[in-house]
Design a protein around this motif. Structure first.
Motif, PDB file in Angstrom:
ATOM      1  N   VAL A   2       0.863  -1.088  -0.076  1.00  0.00           N
ATOM      2  CA  VAL A   2       0.031   0.015  -0.038  1.00  0.00           C
ATOM      3  C   VAL A   2       0.802   1.316  -0.095  1.00  0.00           C
ATOM      4  O   VAL A   2       1.841   1.212   0.615  1.00  0.00           O
ATOM      5  N   SER A   3       0.429   2.386  -0.687  1.00  0.00           N
ATOM      6  CA  SER A   3       1.181   3.610  -0.700  1.00  0.00           C
ATOM      7  C   SER A   3       0.811   4.328   0.598  1.00  0.00           C
ATOM      8  O   SER A   3      -0.220   4.461   0.923  1.00  0.00           O
ATOM      9  N   CYS A   4       1.955   4.851   1.204  1.00  0.00           N
ATOM     10  CA  CYS A   4       1.912   5.608   2.208  1.00  0.00           C
ATOM     11  C   CYS A   4       2.610   6.958   2.129  1.00  0.00           C
ATOM     12  O   CYS A   4       3.597   6.946   1.708  1.00  0.00           O
ATOM     13  N   ASN A   5       1.723   7.902   2.817  1.00  0.00           N
ATOM     14  CA  ASN A   5       2.301   9.168   2.881  1.00  0.00           C
ATOM     15  C   ASN A   5       2.808   9.970   4.107  1.00  0.00           C
ATOM     16  O   ASN A   5       3.414  10.865   4.233  1.00  0.00           O
TER      17      ASN A   5
ATOM     18  N   ALA B  46       5.892  10.569  -2.018  1.00  0.00           N
ATOM     19  CA  ALA B  46       6.841  10.565  -3.023  1.00  0.00           C
ATOM     20  C   ALA B  46       8.198  11.262  -2.025  1.00  0.00           C
ATOM     21  O   ALA B  46       8.101  12.247  -1.487  1.00  0.00           O
ATOM     22  N   VAL B  47       9.364  10.797  -2.350  1.00  0.00           N
ATOM     23  CA  VAL B  47      10.752  11.267  -1.716  1.00  0.00           C
ATOM     24  C   VAL B  47      11.193  12.493  -2.553  1.00  0.00           C
ATOM     25  O   VAL B  47      11.590  13.326  -1.825  1.00  0.00           O
TER      26      VAL B  47
ATOM     27  N   LEU C  36       5.051  16.201  -0.678  1.00  0.00           N
ATOM     28  CA  LEU C  36       6.459  15.347  -0.626  1.00  0.00           C
ATOM     29  C   LEU C  36       6.589  14.913   0.758  1.00  0.00           C
ATOM     30  O   LEU C  36       6.714  15.626   1.932  1.00  0.00           O
ATOM     31  N   VAL C  37       7.040  13.717   0.841  1.00  0.00           N
ATOM     32  CA  VAL C  37       7.671  13.168   2.181  1.00  0.00           C
ATOM     33  C   VAL C  37       9.073  13.681   2.404  1.00  0.00           C
ATOM     34  O   VAL C  37       9.483  14.062   3.404  1.00  0.00           O
TER      35      VAL C  37
ATOM     36  N   GLN D 177      15.319  23.027   5.124  1.00  0.00           N
ATOM     37  CA  GLN D 177      14.752  21.819   5.036  1.00  0.00           C
ATOM     38  C   GLN D 177      14.873  21.087   3.542  1.00  0.00           C
ATOM     39  O   GLN D 177      15.059  20.173   3.271  1.00  0.00           O
ATOM     40  N   GLU D 178      14.927  22.205   2.848  1.00  0.00           N
ATOM     41  CA  GLU D 178      15.002  21.822   1.199  1.00  0.00           C
ATOM     42  C   GLU D 178      16.654  21.540   1.109  1.00  0.00           C
ATOM     43  O   GLU D 178      16.689  20.209   0.251  1.00  0.00           O
ATOM     44  N   LEU D 179      17.484  21.940   1.435  1.00  0.00           N
ATOM     45  CA  LEU D 179      18.719  21.748   1.380  1.00  0.00           C
ATOM     46  C   LEU D 179      19.236  20.527   1.796  1.00  0.00           C
ATOM     47  O   LEU D 179      19.879  19.484   1.059  1.00  0.00           O
TER      48      LEU D 179
END
Length: 524
Positions: free
Chosen positions: A109-112, A132-133, A145-146, A347-349
């Protein structure tokens, strides 16, 4: 029940095939390259077409003893005798699928988020797909996005259950190692596999693409028991101090090239400190240079002190290529708590690159960890600090999968296994602009020496070589001992005369002085 190897999990997507590439040929070549599990996904085919594709695909997979799962369609899975199905959050329930499928069938199962994972566990799934990673063009995202650093908390929910975890979403050979390294929980629970779509399907050479991914997966798996966390419970204070002395010599002999994207307010003194220690600074910020510089430099410092939106590209590219070339990367989230922009940028970096060490004061690291124990004012901390700094740095090091350096009146450093406290320094060090920034320069210089000293051969499963905890200890200890010596000089009257004296004492610091003044404790 079939034993499933989830490590290299191919999800098909015929719309991504390069011009002139046959789907069945591509599938077989990917299996030859090391794909271990195939999910057939056909969102727009009618039943007859889907059945034909699934039948022929399973026949090819059977030749290589690779299990097949069907996306969503229980009827197709039953018709072709597939090994199981993969379900989305809006598809048929796990209970309904289990009732229709034969005993032993695999259900994923897809989990987010954590609630998805908990529900999947209650439903009795065999594995979860976390994502999605990364951003992806193969599927319209209906959930946030995870991110790489968000996977670990979901994996912790799986602890002790036996349910497997697979990550999906934009995974390619260029970000695979970062994905694997970051997708590990604080309990050292790693992912069981990666689901890949376009990196294989869209390739004109799918066998080569699969082999490239498989090589990284095998190397990482072989290295995982040791991890980036070095067990040093049996390390003595004396051996660490002697290790620092050894790195002092290595720095002088190596003259490491330290690439610094740093606070422009203190760039000059950061460069001068690097030179005084024995390193060679390069203060370059042009994005187009990052790949070339990553090959020749010995370490990288990324300091967000004077954060600009146009600097994001330089930092992300520099960090990415530092990882790719296995160079130590020291990250300094200066003033992260001062604005939402800084928090979001950090967080993005940190989802793009893996830091070898993260250095910050109490306010900065509290903001990074999401703690409310310490308040900030601009780039400075206010308040009494953490109630339990030892536990804090150890926990954050495990979460971020790197060494954490908490600077202050007492410095705390941890690799997630051990905490080292340093009680050197002088209060005047905090009265000069950029004292934390120059600490980052010092740490990056000594981490370069630690990586060089290790002499480890290139390893596709690692992002950095060398003892980063020792390099970080050396960077802080050398700076703070020199600060003590400088502050005691008769010609130092205040912050204005202290800085040049500090640079002189860094230049003149001897092993004997460091040994005699080091105030170091180990907490295993």
């Amino acid at each position: 029940m079939t034993v499933i190897d989830y490590s290299l999990y191919l999800v098909t997507g015929r719309n991504l095939l390069p011009l002139g590439k046959d789907y069945y040929q591509s599938l077989e070549e990917s299996l030859q390259g090391g794909v271990t599990l195939v999910q057939i996904r056909e969102k727009h085919a009618d039943t007859a077409e889907f059945l034909e594709i699934a039948t022929k695909s399973k026949a090819i997979c059977d030749k290589y003893n690779v299990p097949v799962l069907i996306n969503d369609r229980i009827d197709i899975a039953l018709a072709v005798h597939a090994h199981g199905v993969h379900l989305g959050q809006t598809d048929m329930s796990v209970a309904q699928a289990r009732a229709m499928l034969p005993p032993g069938a695999i259900i994923g199962v897809s989990c987010n988020n954590e609630e998805h994972v908990k529900n999947a566990l209650r439903d009795g799934v065999d594995y979860i797909g976390i994502g999605a990673v990364w951003g992806t063009k193969t599927k319209k995202l209906t959930n946030p996005l995870v991110g790489v650093r968000g996977v670990g908390s979901l994996l912790e929910v799986l602890d002790g259950t036996g349910v497997k975890g697979v990550v999906i979403g934009g995974i390619k050979s260029t970000n695979l190692l970062r994905t694997l390294h970051g997708s590990v929980s604080r309990t050292n629970h790693a992912v069981d596999g990666v689901a890949v779509v376009s990196d294989i399907v869209a390739s004109s050479e799918p066998r080569h693409a699969a082999e490239k991914l498989s090589k990284v997966l095998r190397a990482f798996k072989a290295d995982l028991p040791i991890s980036v966390l070095a067990v040093r419970a049996d390390s003595a204070r004396h051996s660490i101090i002697e290790g620092v002395v050894r790195l002092m010599k290595v720095v002088r002999e190596l003259n490491p090239l330290v690439h610094q994207i740093t606070n422009n307010v203190v760039a000059t003194q950061s460069a001068n400190v690097t030179l005084a220690i024995g390193g060679s600074p390069i203060m370059a910020t042009e994005p187009q240079e990052m790949e070339d510089l990553s090959r020749i430099c010995n370490s990288l410092l990324i300091n967000i002190g004077t954060m600009r939106s146009d600097g994001m590209l330089s930092m992300s590219r520099a960090g990415y290529f530092a990882n790719a070339n296995q160079k130590p990367l020291v990250f300094d989230p200066v003033g992260i708590g001062a604005s939402t922009f800084r928090k979001d940028t950090v967080q993005e970096l940190l989802n793009v690159f893996q830091a070898s060490a993260i250095k910050g004061n109490a306010g900065e690291l509290a903001a990074l960890a999401g703690s409310v124990e310490v308040e900030t004012k601009g780039v400075d901390s206010i308040g009494s600090g953490f109630k339990d700094p030892i536990s804090f740095v150890m926990t954050l090091a495990r979460k971020e999968r790197c060494v954490v350096v908490l600077t202050g009146p007492v410095d705390y450093l941890s690799d997630g296994v051990t905490v080292i406290t340093l009680r050197n320094g002088h209060e005047i060090l905090g009265k000069i602009t950029g004292s934390g920034c120059i600490a980052g320069s010092s740490v990056a210089t000594f981490c370069a020496a630690a990586a060089f000293e290790s002499q480890e051969p290139p390893n596709a499963g690692k992002l950095v070589r060398g003892d980063i905890l020792l390099g970080s200890v050396a960077g802080i200890l050398v700076l703070t001992v020199a600060a003590e010596v400088a502050a005691a000089r008769s010609d130092v009257k205040g912050p204005g005369t202290f800085l040049p004296a500090l640079i002189d004492e860094l230049w003149a610091l001897t092993p004997e002085t460091l040994r005699s003044k080091a105030k170091l404790e180990i907490h295993a």
